[in-house]
Design a protein around this motif. Structure first.
Motif: not given
Length: 252
Positions: A96-111
């Protein structure tokens, strides 16, 4: 799950750690590293974590230098403020490739994505563990080093060594009793010969024995100074990048 965070913005790293621990109490953050140098040192001394969260631009370079230097089979979730590195990121083990600022939702989806793809990494991890075990069984570290004293060659038990020191392109071996010898090997060669549980490559000049360490002083810029049970020809400074790794090694 054992997770490694590579991030040079301490506030961002701590926030990421908080989110990961809140989302799953079984998550364990092994370390937070802020540089290429620290990442290479950690991954060389430890088995690959189950997952890596990695920024791309670090204090001393690009994170891709880490993965070129150390073979890593761990899946990687990249967190960065820039989208231009996406092609290069997905040449690694990126899931996964997340753009900052990273949110809790984005982290949950990446996990969740990581968990769906996790089986693809497990065979490689198993092979790596088997290969490491095989190497460890085959390789034995030196119990003695052949050192020189005048015209003699002497077998010196490594447990008697306090430190090895590079001085004017010559390696000096100093024992816990203060005896001094010389050896023809390089520090890089000696580092591979000596058991890393007992000996640590403090910097370009010194390899030190755990038994010879009297105390550790904090130095400016978050560096450390190792004080030995005897005087040394110069101060033994551990860099900011290696200080956390050194303290973990000292704890055993």
């Amino acid at each position: 799950m054992k997770i490694l965070i590579i991030e040079d913005e301490i506030n961002a790293a701590k926030e990421l750690e908080r989110i990961l621990l809140e989302q799953d109490k079984s998550n364990e953050v092994l370390a937070i590293l802020d540089s290429v140098e620290a990442g290479i040192a950690f991954l060389k001394r430890n088995s690959s974590p189950e997952l890596i969260f990695s920024d791309i631009q670090l204090a001393d370079g690009m994170c891709f230098e880490i993965y070129k230097e150390v073979p890593v089979n761990s899946p990687i979730i990249f967190c960065t403020a820039y989208d231009e590195y996406m092609p290069e990121a997905f040449e690694t083990n990126a899931v996964s490739y997340l753009l900052k600022p990273v949110t809790e939702v984005a982290i949950a989806k990446a996990m969740e994505k990581f968990k769906r793809l996790r089986f693809a990494f497990e065979p490689a991890a198993a092979i790596q563990s088997i290969e490491k075990l095989s190497r460890d069984l085959k390789y034995t570290y030196k119990k003695s080093l052949l050192v020189e004293l005048r015209e003699k060659i002497i077998p010196l038990p490594v447990n008697d060594i306090a430190y090895l020191y590079l001085e004017n392109a010559v390696i000096k071996v100093v024992t816990l009793k203060g005896q001094q010898y010389y050896i023809t090997s390089t520090l890089d060669e000696l580092e591979r010969m000596l058991n890393p549980e007992s000996f640590y490559r403090a910097n370009r000049q010194f390899i030190i024995n755990r038994l010879a360490i009297a105390s550790i002083d904090r130095f400016f810029s978050r560096k450390l100074v190792a004080r030995l049970v005897m005087e040394t020809p110069e101060t033994i400074v551990i860099s900011k990048a290696n200080s956390s790794d050194f303290l973990r090694w000292l704890e055993g």
